[in-house]
Scaffold this motif. Structure first.
Motif, PDB file in Angstrom:
ATOM      1  N   GLU A  13       0.812  -1.214   0.000  1.00 52.82           N
ATOM      2  CA  GLU A  13       0.000   0.000   0.000  1.00 52.82           C
ATOM      3  C   GLU A  13       0.850   1.271   0.000  1.00 52.82           C
ATOM      4  N   GLN A  14       2.119   1.171   0.380  1.00 54.31           N
ATOM      5  CA  GLN A  14       3.007   2.327   0.374  1.00 54.31           C
ATOM      6  C   GLN A  14       3.839   2.418  -0.905  1.00 54.31           C
ATOM      7  N   GLY A  15       3.493   1.588  -1.900  1.00 53.57           N
ATOM      8  CA  GLY A  15       4.208   1.655  -3.168  1.00 53.57           C
ATOM      9  C   GLY A  15       5.006   0.421  -3.510  1.00 53.57           C
ATOM     10  N   LEU A  16       4.464  -0.770  -3.201  1.00 53.67           N
ATOM     11  CA  LEU A  16       5.087  -2.049  -3.559  1.00 53.67           C
ATOM     12  C   LEU A  16       6.472  -2.206  -2.922  1.00 53.67           C
ATOM     13  N   LEU A  17       6.627  -1.687  -1.716  1.00 52.62           N
ATOM     14  CA  LEU A  17       7.937  -1.667  -1.075  1.00 52.62           C
ATOM     15  C   LEU A  17       8.471  -3.064  -0.777  1.00 52.62           C
ATOM     16  N   GLY A  18       7.602  -3.934  -0.281  1.00 48.96           N
ATOM     17  CA  GLY A  18       8.049  -5.277   0.073  1.00 48.96           C
ATOM     18  C   GLY A  18       8.464  -6.096  -1.127  1.00 48.96           C
ATOM     19  N   SER A  19       7.676  -6.065  -2.179  1.00 52.49           N
ATOM     20  CA  SER A  19       8.018  -6.841  -3.373  1.00 52.49           C
ATOM     21  C   SER A  19       9.239  -6.265  -4.080  1.00 52.49           C
ATOM     22  N   GLN A  20       9.384  -4.939  -4.080  1.00 51.00           N
ATOM     23  CA  GLN A  20      10.590  -4.342  -4.648  1.00 51.00           C
ATOM     24  C   GLN A  20      11.822  -4.777  -3.875  1.00 51.00           C
ATOM     25  N   ASN A  21      11.717  -4.764  -2.549  1.00 52.46           N
ATOM     26  CA  ASN A  21      12.849  -5.181  -1.732  1.00 52.46           C
ATOM     27  C   ASN A  21      13.201  -6.635  -1.981  1.00 52.46           C
ATOM     28  N   TYR A  22      12.192  -7.482  -2.110  1.00 57.68           N
ATOM     29  CA  TYR A  22      12.446  -8.905  -2.331  1.00 57.68           C
ATOM     30  C   TYR A  22      13.158  -9.140  -3.666  1.00 57.68           C
ATOM     31  N   VAL A  23      12.698  -8.468  -4.710  1.00 58.53           N
ATOM     32  CA  VAL A  23      13.337  -8.623  -6.019  1.00 58.53           C
ATOM     33  C   VAL A  23      14.790  -8.163  -5.957  1.00 58.53           C
ATOM     34  N   GLN A  24      15.036  -7.040  -5.295  1.00 54.19           N
ATOM     35  CA  GLN A  24      16.386  -6.487  -5.241  1.00 54.19           C
ATOM     36  C   GLN A  24      17.317  -7.297  -4.356  1.00 54.19           C
ATOM     37  N   THR A  25      16.827  -7.701  -3.179  1.00 53.04           N
ATOM     38  CA  THR A  25      17.728  -8.290  -2.181  1.00 53.04           C
ATOM     39  C   THR A  25      17.745  -9.815  -2.176  1.00 53.04           C
ATOM     40  N   VAL A  26      16.781 -10.436  -2.854  1.00 57.62           N
ATOM     41  CA  VAL A  26      16.743 -11.900  -2.905  1.00 57.62           C
ATOM     42  C   VAL A  26      16.832 -12.403  -4.340  1.00 57.62           C
ATOM     43  N   VAL A  27      15.871 -12.026  -5.178  1.00 63.71           N
ATOM     44  CA  VAL A  27      15.836 -12.554  -6.555  1.00 63.71           C
ATOM     45  C   VAL A  27      17.129 -12.225  -7.293  1.00 63.71           C
ATOM     46  N   ASN A  28      17.508 -10.951  -7.294  1.00 69.79           N
ATOM     47  CA  ASN A  28      18.691 -10.537  -8.047  1.00 69.79           C
ATOM     48  C   ASN A  28      19.985 -10.704  -7.269  1.00 69.79           C
ATOM     49  N   ALA A  29      19.883 -10.912  -5.963  1.00 68.78           N
ATOM     50  CA  ALA A  29      21.084 -11.092  -5.148  1.00 68.78           C
ATOM     51  C   ALA A  29      21.485 -12.552  -5.050  1.00 68.78           C
ATOM     52  N   THR A  30      20.646 -13.456  -5.537  1.00 69.16           N
ATOM     53  CA  THR A  30      20.976 -14.880  -5.539  1.00 69.16           C
ATOM     54  C   THR A  30      21.990 -15.147  -6.650  1.00 69.16           C
ATOM     55  N   SER A  31      22.954 -15.997  -6.372  1.00 68.60           N
ATOM     56  CA  SER A  31      23.973 -16.323  -7.373  1.00 68.60           C
ATOM     57  C   SER A  31      23.968 -17.821  -7.660  1.00 68.60           C
ATOM     58  N   PRO A  32      23.576 -18.226  -8.893  1.00 71.98           N
ATOM     59  CA  PRO A  32      23.084 -17.364  -9.961  1.00 71.98           C
ATOM     60  C   PRO A  32      21.704 -16.798  -9.612  1.00 71.98           C
ATOM     61  N   LYS A  33      21.254 -15.806 -10.367  1.00 73.70           N
ATOM     62  CA  LYS A  33      19.963 -15.169 -10.127  1.00 73.70           C
ATOM     63  C   LYS A  33      18.862 -16.225 -10.016  1.00 73.70           C
ATOM     64  N   MET A  34      17.916 -15.990  -9.093  1.00 72.46           N
ATOM     65  CA  MET A  34      16.822 -16.925  -8.884  1.00 72.46           C
ATOM     66  C   MET A  34      16.084 -17.199 -10.198  1.00 72.46           C
ATOM     67  N   ASN A  35      15.841 -18.472 -10.456  1.00 71.11           N
ATOM     68  CA  ASN A  35      15.127 -18.882 -11.670  1.00 71.11           C
ATOM     69  C   ASN A  35      13.631 -18.962 -11.360  1.00 71.11           C
ATOM     70  N   ILE A  36      12.848 -18.053 -11.911  1.00 72.15           N
ATOM     71  CA  ILE A  36      11.417 -17.965 -11.633  1.00 72.15           C
ATOM     72  C   ILE A  36      10.629 -18.394 -12.867  1.00 72.15           C
ATOM     73  N   LYS A  37       9.803 -19.428 -12.708  1.00 72.20           N
ATOM     74  CA  LYS A  37       8.953 -19.864 -13.810  1.00 72.20           C
ATOM     75  C   LYS A  37       7.862 -18.835 -14.071  1.00 72.20           C
ATOM     76  N   LEU A  38       7.200 -18.380 -13.008  1.00 69.30           N
ATOM     77  CA  LEU A  38       6.154 -17.364 -13.125  1.00 69.30           C
ATOM     78  C   LEU A  38       5.821 -16.820 -11.753  1.00 69.30           C
ATOM     79  N   VAL A  39       5.181 -15.661 -11.739  1.00 64.77           N
ATOM     80  CA  VAL A  39       4.687 -15.036 -10.522  1.00 64.77           C
ATOM     81  C   VAL A  39       3.176 -14.880 -10.650  1.00 64.77           C
ATOM     82  N   PHE A  40       2.432 -15.443  -9.688  1.00 61.71           N
ATOM     83  CA  PHE A  40       0.971 -15.419  -9.671  1.00 61.71           C
ATOM     84  C   PHE A  40       0.542 -14.608  -8.457  1.00 61.71           C
ATOM     85  N   ASN A  41       0.012 -13.422  -8.695  1.00 65.98           N
ATOM     86  CA  ASN A  41      -0.357 -12.493  -7.639  1.00 65.98           C
ATOM     87  C   ASN A  41      -1.870 -12.521  -7.403  1.00 65.98           C
ATOM     88  N   ILE A  42      -2.271 -12.535  -6.132  1.00 66.07           N
ATOM     89  CA  ILE A  42      -3.693 -12.569  -5.773  1.00 66.07           C
ATOM     90  C   ILE A  42      -3.969 -11.387  -4.859  1.00 66.07           C
TER      91      ILE A  42
END
Length: 390
Positions: free
Chosen positions: A156-185
């Protein structure tokens, strides 16, 4: 989330029904409990306004974690992803269910649990409840792909949690996290008093465009699953301003659910249980569980029709949580079996609770102490010790 909805008319080709109905998927879909959905929604409401970084927000995080533990997940399957908002620590909660064939490729199923102004029972207690119920049912079901159920805060404050997760987990994983798809509800509670029989399925129409075609394909599969495994109809729209968008900007493949009858109550004190439709949440949950099984390639073995003797079923009996407070959950290998009974007695042998064909047992009236739970299947019985702690 509130959004402008752009609907697309669809001319379905013969490929629409290319996906095959799988009976075992439907059997699991049928395990979604309206009682559980109602309980999650009312407990979510009782947590109050869950603004990111607040005490209530932290209480909601702990509530979610306790739910996953009560389903039988272990502490090492749960992780948190923290960030600072207005001087306070806020946390995303991640439950990882490891795949059997592609353990390093992930289907991410997500929804936010933070709210502003009101309790947010629709936005987004509805999506939160569906994530919980899907995780409960899939606990013992093998999937080829790993699944991450992610409860984000800061949406609600501007996707802060999901942005942080992408930056600090998805892209910080070595190699980058392999994501088949993202299903948001997000916001799938409908409007009280209306006929809520349609769900919007969302595809990517934004830049970068390199992931748009894959999103369109996945979203078509999502729409197929809605038709195959739920009573709902579908409409197609664009993805917009929710927690899949930081993934979209990261060039991941996204899709999502959003209510067709859009409520005017989110972001207000009136976003309450009585102003939304819990039966609609139940039906959206059915569609979501069918889709997640499809996306993650869930096991297709139909244990409900397997030739399984009663003693084998009892060997697989699980009674949890233990210790328990208000409810006991029962799981067995043949979970569609209809003829079973469960009895709770004290240590003197006095019968305190007796149920038939119920998988959730209300123990809220029992005092703290040690009891015995006896499951009977046909002529076979198994007794386990139960601890109740208030």
């Amino acid at each position: 989330m509130k959004k402008f909805i752009l609907l697309y008319s669809i001319a379905f080709s013969s490929s629409f029904f290319a996906q095959t109905f799988i009976q075992s998927y439907q059997n699991r879909v049928n395990q979604i409990s309206q009682t559980n959905i109602n309980t999650y929604l009312t407990e979510f409401a009782d947590l109050g306004v869950k603004k990111t970084g607040s005490v209530n927000n932290n209480n909601a995080f702990n509530w979610l974690k306790s739910k996953y533990i009560s389903f039988g997940y272990s502490e090492d399957q749960l992780s948190e992803n923290a960030f600072i908002y207005q001087g306070n620590t806020a946390k995303n909660l991640i439950l990882t269910k490891t795949g059997t064939k592609y353990p390093d490729t992930y289907v991410i199923v997500c929804g936010h649990y933070d709210t502003i102004v009101g309790p947010g029972v629709n936005d987004n207690g509805s999506g939160t409840s569906i994530l919980l119920e899907m995780a409960r049912i899939l606990k013992e079901i093998p999937t080829e792909y790993s699944i991450k159920f992610i409860n984000f805060t800061g949406e609600e404050q501007g996707l802060l949690g999901s942005q942080n997760y992408v930056q600090t987990v998805v892209n910080a994983t070595s190699p980058k996290m392999n994501i088949k798809l993202v299903f948001n509800i997000d916001e799938v509670g409908g409007v009280a008093g209306k006929t809520n029989d349609t769900i919007i399925c969302e595809k990517d129409t934004s830049s970068p465009t390199s992931n748009n075609a894959a999103s369109a394909t996945i979203t078509q599969q999502l729409m197929n699953c809605v038709v195959l495994y739920s009573p709902l109809q579908t409409k197609l729209s664009n993805a917009y301003s929710s927690d899949y968008m930081p993934f979209q900007a990261n060039n991941e493949v996204i899709t999502g659910f959003f209510e067709f009858n859009e409520s005017t109550k989110p972001h207000s004190a009136a976003d309450t249980y009585v102003n939304m439709d819990p039966v609609y949440v139940y039906n959206v949950g059915k569609a979501a569980l069918g889709a997640v099984q499809h996306f993650a390639n869930a096991d297709t073995t139909d244990l409900s029709t397997a030739d399984c003797p009663p003693e084998k079923m009892l060997e697989s009996l699980k009674i949890f949580p233990n210790p328990a407070k208000d409810f006991l959950q029962i799981e067995m290998m043949n979970y569609n079996l209809k003829d079973f009974s469960f009895m709770v007695t004290d240590l003197n042998g006095r019968t305190l609770i007796q149920t038939k064909n119920e998988k959730q047992i209300n123990i809220s009236k029992l005092s703290s102490g040690i009891y015995l739970g006896t499951m009977t299947v046909e002529d076979q019985k198994l007794t386990k010790k139960i601890m109740i702690k208030k």
